[in-house]
Design a protein around this motif. Structure first.
Motif, short mmCIF file in Angstrom:
data_model
loop_
_atom_site.label_atom_id
_atom_site.label_comp_id
_atom_site.label_asym_id
_atom_site.label_seq_id
_atom_site.Cartn_x
_atom_site.Cartn_y
_atom_site.Cartn_z
N ILE A 29 23.66 19.61 -2.31
CA ILE A 29 24.17 19.64 -0.93
C ILE A 29 25.23 18.55 -0.75
CG2 ILE A 29 23.55 19.16 1.47
CD1 ILE A 29 20.87 20.60 0.87
N GLN A 30 24.96 17.35 -1.26
CA GLN A 30 25.91 16.25 -1.13
C GLN A 30 27.23 16.59 -1.83
OE1 GLN A 30 25.59 13.83 0.86
NE2 GLN A 30 27.13 12.36 0.21
N ALA A 31 27.16 17.17 -3.01
CA ALA A 31 28.38 17.54 -3.74
C ALA A 31 29.19 18.58 -2.96
CB ALA A 31 28.02 18.06 -5.13
N ASP A 32 28.50 19.58 -2.41
CA ASP A 32 29.19 20.61 -1.63
C ASP A 32 29.84 20.02 -0.38
OD1 ASP A 32 28.49 22.53 -3.45
OD2 ASP A 32 26.94 23.46 -2.20
N VAL A 33 29.12 19.14 0.30
CA VAL A 33 29.65 18.53 1.52
C VAL A 33 30.88 17.69 1.20
CG1 VAL A 33 29.16 16.77 3.29
CG2 VAL A 33 27.51 18.60 2.85
N LEU A 34 30.80 16.87 0.16
CA LEU A 34 31.94 16.03 -0.20
C LEU A 34 33.15 16.86 -0.64
CD1 LEU A 34 30.15 13.08 -2.03
CD2 LEU A 34 31.12 13.11 0.29
N ALA A 35 32.90 17.94 -1.40
CA ALA A 35 34.00 18.82 -1.82
C ALA A 35 34.66 19.47 -0.60
CB ALA A 35 33.49 19.87 -2.79
N GLU A 36 33.85 19.93 0.33
CA GLU A 36 34.39 20.56 1.54
C GLU A 36 35.14 19.55 2.40
OE1 GLU A 36 35.53 23.46 4.11
OE2 GLU A 36 34.62 23.69 2.13
N TYR A 37 34.64 18.33 2.47
CA TYR A 37 35.33 17.28 3.24
C TYR A 37 36.71 17.02 2.62
CZ TYR A 37 36.63 12.75 5.10
OH TYR A 37 37.31 11.73 5.68
N ARG A 38 36.75 16.88 1.30
CA ARG A 38 38.03 16.62 0.64
C ARG A 38 39.00 17.79 0.81
NH1 ARG A 38 34.60 13.79 -2.92
NH2 ARG A 38 34.26 15.55 -4.30
N ARG A 39 38.47 19.01 0.80
CA ARG A 39 39.31 20.19 0.98
C ARG A 39 39.83 20.28 2.42
NH1 ARG A 39 39.57 24.99 2.79
NH2 ARG A 39 37.48 25.23 3.60
N SER A 40 38.94 19.98 3.39
CA SER A 40 39.32 20.09 4.80
C SER A 40 40.21 18.93 5.26
CB SER A 40 38.06 20.13 5.67
OG SER A 40 37.29 21.26 5.37
N ARG A 56 26.84 17.29 6.71
CA ARG A 56 25.57 17.33 5.98
C ARG A 56 24.46 17.90 6.87
NH1 ARG A 56 24.92 12.11 5.15
NH2 ARG A 56 26.35 12.07 3.41
N GLU A 57 24.40 17.47 8.13
CA GLU A 57 23.38 17.99 9.06
C GLU A 57 23.53 19.50 9.24
OE1 GLU A 57 23.48 15.86 12.74
OE2 GLU A 57 23.26 13.92 11.74
N PHE A 58 24.78 19.95 9.40
CA PHE A 58 25.02 21.39 9.56
C PHE A 58 24.56 22.15 8.32
CE2 PHE A 58 27.77 25.01 8.61
CZ PHE A 58 27.49 25.81 9.70
N TYR A 59 24.90 21.63 7.15
CA TYR A 59 24.54 22.29 5.90
C TYR A 59 23.02 22.35 5.73
CZ TYR A 59 25.39 23.96 1.17
OH TYR A 59 25.44 24.72 0.04
N HIS A 60 22.34 21.25 6.07
CA HIS A 60 20.87 21.22 5.99
C HIS A 60 20.27 22.26 6.93
CE1 HIS A 60 19.68 17.95 3.30
NE2 HIS A 60 20.77 17.32 3.69
N GLN A 61 20.78 22.35 8.15
CA GLN A 61 20.28 23.34 9.10
C GLN A 61 20.48 24.75 8.58
OE1 GLN A 61 22.30 22.40 12.73
NE2 GLN A 61 21.04 20.61 13.15
N ARG A 62 21.64 25.00 7.98
CA ARG A 62 21.92 26.33 7.43
C ARG A 62 20.98 26.63 6.28
NH1 ARG A 62 27.66 27.56 4.87
NH2 ARG A 62 26.58 26.89 3.01
#
Length: 92
Positions: A29-40, A56-62
């Protein structure tokens, strides 16, 4: 009935068993969040920790919603199989 010592050992076994899985999920989850942050935000932001935390909170909820749906679907499948087995057993 389990005594306190057996309960403690059972809980510790479960925690130890799931610890590796939890760490892997967290890292993924952390890797996905950081990759999406860098992309966005390729140029960064004023509050990267705040944005990453909300992402991260949104991803955890999903993930929790998806897990709940999968558990519900599996429970429904088990219930349907039990229903079919009981109907077959009653007819024979």
């Amino acid at each position: 009935m389990l005594n306190k010592n057996k309960k403690r050992r059972l809980v510790r076994w479960f925690v130890d068993f799931t610890k590796g899985w939890n760490e892997e999920l967290h890292n993924a989850i952390q890797a996905d969040v950081l990759a999406e942050y860098r992309r966005s935000f390729p140029n960064g932001t004023d509050d990267p920790e705040g944005i990453i935390g909300r992402m991260r909170e949104f991803y955890h909820q999903r993930m929790m919603a998806t897990a709940s749906l999968l558990i519900s679907a599996a429970s429904l499948a088990v219930a349907l199989v039990a229903l079919v087995v009981s109907i077959v057993a009653l007819r024979h």
